[in-house]
Design a protein around this motif. Sequence first.
Motif, PDB file in Angstrom:
ATOM      1  N   ARG A 121       0.844  -1.207   0.000  1.00  0.00           N
ATOM      2  CA  ARG A 121       0.000   0.000   0.000  1.00  0.00           C
ATOM      3  C   ARG A 121       0.874   1.251   0.000  1.00  0.00           C
ATOM      4  O   ARG A 121       0.624   2.208  -0.733  1.00  0.00           O
ATOM      5  CB  ARG A 121      -0.910  -0.027   1.225  1.00  0.00           C
ATOM      6  CG  ARG A 121      -2.157   0.869   1.124  1.00  0.00           C
ATOM      7  CD  ARG A 121      -3.060   0.721   2.335  1.00  0.00           C
ATOM      8  NE  ARG A 121      -3.423  -0.662   2.597  1.00  0.00           N
ATOM      9  CZ  ARG A 121      -3.097  -1.337   3.696  1.00  0.00           C
ATOM     10  NH1 ARG A 121      -2.372  -0.761   4.642  1.00  0.00           N
ATOM     11  NH2 ARG A 121      -3.473  -2.582   3.849  1.00  0.00           N
ATOM     12  N   ALA A 122       1.918   1.227   0.836  1.00  0.00           N
ATOM     13  CA  ALA A 122       2.824   2.380   0.925  1.00  0.00           C
ATOM     14  C   ALA A 122       3.544   2.629  -0.399  1.00  0.00           C
ATOM     15  O   ALA A 122       3.846   3.771  -0.749  1.00  0.00           O
ATOM     16  CB  ALA A 122       3.843   2.152   2.046  1.00  0.00           C
ATOM     17  N   GLU A 123       3.795   1.538  -1.138  1.00  0.00           N
ATOM     18  CA  GLU A 123       4.493   1.660  -2.431  1.00  0.00           C
ATOM     19  C   GLU A 123       3.531   1.883  -3.596  1.00  0.00           C
ATOM     20  O   GLU A 123       3.971   2.047  -4.734  1.00  0.00           O
ATOM     21  CB  GLU A 123       5.304   0.380  -2.685  1.00  0.00           C
ATOM     22  CG  GLU A 123       6.454   0.183  -1.704  1.00  0.00           C
ATOM     23  CD  GLU A 123       7.126  -1.186  -1.848  1.00  0.00           C
ATOM     24  OE1 GLU A 123       6.674  -1.985  -2.696  1.00  0.00           O
ATOM     25  OE2 GLU A 123       8.089  -1.443  -1.106  1.00  0.00           O
ATOM     26  N   GLY A 124       2.230   1.872  -3.306  1.00  0.00           N
ATOM     27  CA  GLY A 124       1.229   2.048  -4.359  1.00  0.00           C
ATOM     28  C   GLY A 124       1.178   0.876  -5.323  1.00  0.00           C
ATOM     29  O   GLY A 124       0.875   1.038  -6.511  1.00  0.00           O
ATOM     30  N   LYS A 125       1.487  -0.316  -4.823  1.00  0.00           N
ATOM     31  CA  LYS A 125       1.541  -1.508  -5.681  1.00  0.00           C
ATOM     32  C   LYS A 125       0.406  -2.475  -5.365  1.00  0.00           C
ATOM     33  O   LYS A 125      -0.090  -2.509  -4.239  1.00  0.00           O
ATOM     34  CB  LYS A 125       2.874  -2.250  -5.480  1.00  0.00           C
ATOM     35  CG  LYS A 125       4.067  -1.569  -6.103  1.00  0.00           C
ATOM     36  CD  LYS A 125       5.362  -2.305  -5.768  1.00  0.00           C
ATOM     37  CE  LYS A 125       5.484  -3.637  -6.455  1.00  0.00           C
ATOM     38  NZ  LYS A 125       6.784  -4.300  -6.169  1.00  0.00           N
ATOM     39  N   LYS A 126       0.035  -3.257  -6.364  1.00  0.00           N
ATOM     40  CA  LYS A 126      -0.932  -4.328  -6.181  1.00  0.00           C
ATOM     41  C   LYS A 126      -0.201  -5.626  -5.824  1.00  0.00           C
ATOM     42  O   LYS A 126       0.971  -5.796  -6.149  1.00  0.00           O
ATOM     43  CB  LYS A 126      -1.766  -4.522  -7.456  1.00  0.00           C
ATOM     44  CG  LYS A 126      -2.543  -3.271  -7.874  1.00  0.00           C
ATOM     45  CD  LYS A 126      -3.511  -2.820  -6.779  1.00  0.00           C
ATOM     46  CE  LYS A 126      -4.292  -1.586  -7.169  1.00  0.00           C
ATOM     47  NZ  LYS A 126      -5.393  -1.866  -8.102  1.00  0.00           N
ATOM     48  N   ARG A 173      -2.999  -8.392 -14.851  1.00  0.00           N
ATOM     49  CA  ARG A 173      -2.979  -6.919 -14.824  1.00  0.00           C
ATOM     50  C   ARG A 173      -4.397  -6.356 -14.723  1.00  0.00           C
ATOM     51  O   ARG A 173      -4.671  -5.469 -13.911  1.00  0.00           O
ATOM     52  CB  ARG A 173      -2.311  -6.398 -16.105  1.00  0.00           C
ATOM     53  CG  ARG A 173      -2.263  -4.868 -16.207  1.00  0.00           C
ATOM     54  CD  ARG A 173      -2.001  -4.449 -17.639  1.00  0.00           C
ATOM     55  NE  ARG A 173      -3.101  -4.844 -18.521  1.00  0.00           N
ATOM     56  CZ  ARG A 173      -2.955  -5.300 -19.769  1.00  0.00           C
ATOM     57  NH1 ARG A 173      -1.752  -5.410 -20.308  1.00  0.00           N
ATOM     58  NH2 ARG A 173      -4.012  -5.635 -20.496  1.00  0.00           N
ATOM     59  N   ASP A 174      -5.310  -6.867 -15.546  1.00  0.00           N
ATOM     60  CA  ASP A 174      -6.670  -6.322 -15.590  1.00  0.00           C
ATOM     61  C   ASP A 174      -7.418  -6.547 -14.281  1.00  0.00           C
ATOM     62  O   ASP A 174      -8.148  -5.675 -13.813  1.00  0.00           O
ATOM     63  CB  ASP A 174      -7.458  -6.956 -16.752  1.00  0.00           C
ATOM     64  CG  ASP A 174      -6.900  -6.550 -18.113  1.00  0.00           C
ATOM     65  OD1 ASP A 174      -6.075  -5.617 -18.160  1.00  0.00           O
ATOM     66  OD2 ASP A 174      -7.282  -7.186 -19.119  1.00  0.00           O
ATOM     67  N   ILE A 175      -7.235  -7.735 -13.692  1.00  0.00           N
ATOM     68  CA  ILE A 175      -7.916  -8.033 -12.431  1.00  0.00           C
ATOM     69  C   ILE A 175      -7.289  -7.235 -11.290  1.00  0.00           C
ATOM     70  O   ILE A 175      -8.000  -6.668 -10.450  1.00  0.00           O
ATOM     71  CB  ILE A 175      -7.880  -9.545 -12.125  1.00  0.00           C
ATOM     72  CG1 ILE A 175      -8.708 -10.320 -13.166  1.00  0.00           C
ATOM     73  CG2 ILE A 175      -8.391  -9.829 -10.726  1.00  0.00           C
ATOM     74  CD1 ILE A 175     -10.190  -9.994 -13.195  1.00  0.00           C
ATOM     75  N   ALA A 176      -5.950  -7.168 -11.249  1.00  0.00           N
ATOM     76  CA  ALA A 176      -5.290  -6.389 -10.199  1.00  0.00           C
ATOM     77  C   ALA A 176      -5.675  -4.921 -10.269  1.00  0.00           C
ATOM     78  O   ALA A 176      -5.747  -4.231  -9.241  1.00  0.00           O
ATOM     79  CB  ALA A 176      -3.772  -6.547 -10.304  1.00  0.00           C
ATOM     80  N   ALA A 177      -5.971  -4.436 -11.478  1.00  0.00           N
ATOM     81  CA  ALA A 177      -6.328  -3.020 -11.652  1.00  0.00           C
ATOM     82  C   ALA A 177      -7.632  -2.664 -10.945  1.00  0.00           C
ATOM     83  O   ALA A 177      -7.834  -1.510 -10.554  1.00  0.00           O
ATOM     84  CB  ALA A 177      -6.431  -2.682 -13.142  1.00  0.00           C
ATOM     85  N   VAL A 178      -8.522  -3.641 -10.764  1.00  0.00           N
ATOM     86  CA  VAL A 178      -9.825  -3.348 -10.139  1.00  0.00           C
ATOM     87  C   VAL A 178      -9.913  -3.911  -8.713  1.00  0.00           C
ATOM     88  O   VAL A 178     -10.964  -3.826  -8.074  1.00  0.00           O
ATOM     89  CB  VAL A 178     -10.997  -3.889 -10.995  1.00  0.00           C
ATOM     90  CG1 VAL A 178     -10.999  -3.227 -12.362  1.00  0.00           C
ATOM     91  CG2 VAL A 178     -10.949  -5.406 -11.147  1.00  0.00           C
ATOM     92  N   ASP A 197       4.715  -9.565 -13.131  1.00  0.00           N
ATOM     93  CA  ASP A 197       4.932  -8.295 -13.845  1.00  0.00           C
ATOM     94  C   ASP A 197       3.591  -7.705 -14.298  1.00  0.00           C
ATOM     95  O   ASP A 197       3.369  -6.496 -14.226  1.00  0.00           O
ATOM     96  CB  ASP A 197       5.843  -8.498 -15.057  1.00  0.00           C
ATOM     97  CG  ASP A 197       7.300  -8.682 -14.673  1.00  0.00           C
ATOM     98  OD1 ASP A 197       7.645  -8.441 -13.493  1.00  0.00           O
ATOM     99  OD2 ASP A 197       8.093  -9.083 -15.540  1.00  0.00           O
ATOM    100  N   GLY A 198       2.698  -8.582 -14.766  1.00  0.00           N
ATOM    101  CA  GLY A 198       1.365  -8.126 -15.178  1.00  0.00           C
ATOM    102  C   GLY A 198       0.605  -7.517 -14.012  1.00  0.00           C
ATOM    103  O   GLY A 198       0.088  -6.399 -14.101  1.00  0.00           O
ATOM    104  N   ALA A 199       0.571  -8.241 -12.897  1.00  0.00           N
ATOM    105  CA  ALA A 199      -0.175  -7.749 -11.725  1.00  0.00           C
ATOM    106  C   ALA A 199       0.434  -6.457 -11.181  1.00  0.00           C
ATOM    107  O   ALA A 199      -0.294  -5.520 -10.813  1.00  0.00           O
ATOM    108  CB  ALA A 199      -0.190  -8.822 -10.636  1.00  0.00           C
TER     109      ALA A 199
END
Length: 263
Positions: A12-17, A221-226, A258-260
Amino acid sequence: MTRIESKFAQLRAEGKKAFVSYIMAGDPDIETSLAVMKGLPGAGVDVIELGLPFTDPMADGPTIQLAGQRALEAGMTLQKTLQMVRDFRTGDNETPIVLMGYYNPIYSRGVDTFLAEAKEAGIDGLIIVDLPPEEDEELCLPAQKAGLNFIRLATPTTDDKRLPKVMQNTSGFVYYVSITGITGAAEARAADVAPEVARLKKATDLPIIVGFGVRTPESARDIAAVADGTVVGTAIVARIAEKKPVPEILAFVRSLSDGAHSA
């Protein structure tokens, strides 16, 4: 704070999924399984879900059922699964490990004995798919008391009336099952998942991680985005079943992570 909670705070602190990967302990044998497991953090995996082989895996599709069968035939047991975790921990004391499986082997071992051994071995959380919230006193509450997260599954059929019950003693993260049915049965679609994640977020402050039906770097990537992250299991286990070399399996895992992480 458990390793799971620390990892999600860091992301969360790094803004990553988050990218979570699943493998079956002991598939196709302990040596190969441990080699894959040890390589997962280097391939970008944030949380490892380790399957506990069981003879009647009702929530799993054919790929993961067969993985469990291979592991059992190779002599895998609950005790050997915990030893595999200990062996992993000799070189990695940070990556969270979630043991995923069914209640019967734990019940057979004895809940108190199992929890003490799991904690000592380096397990951080449990996903036990056949224990509903009504059975929280069986394992969920003792696990939390022992310092392990108890992670619950929410599904497309978990309606608003049921949701508070599902969330009440959940910790670590919530695992949203993106499709109705068994693992590996269909492909997850971000357009379907997004409103469900939003609904869950109204009911909990925990991270929402989406699994079932994520097979490619693009879908990760698409699922992690939401959501707050994604889980891939069947697609990785399928490559293990094909007897791909460990470096090739880990390269595939890297493409997924990498995608996520690009979401």
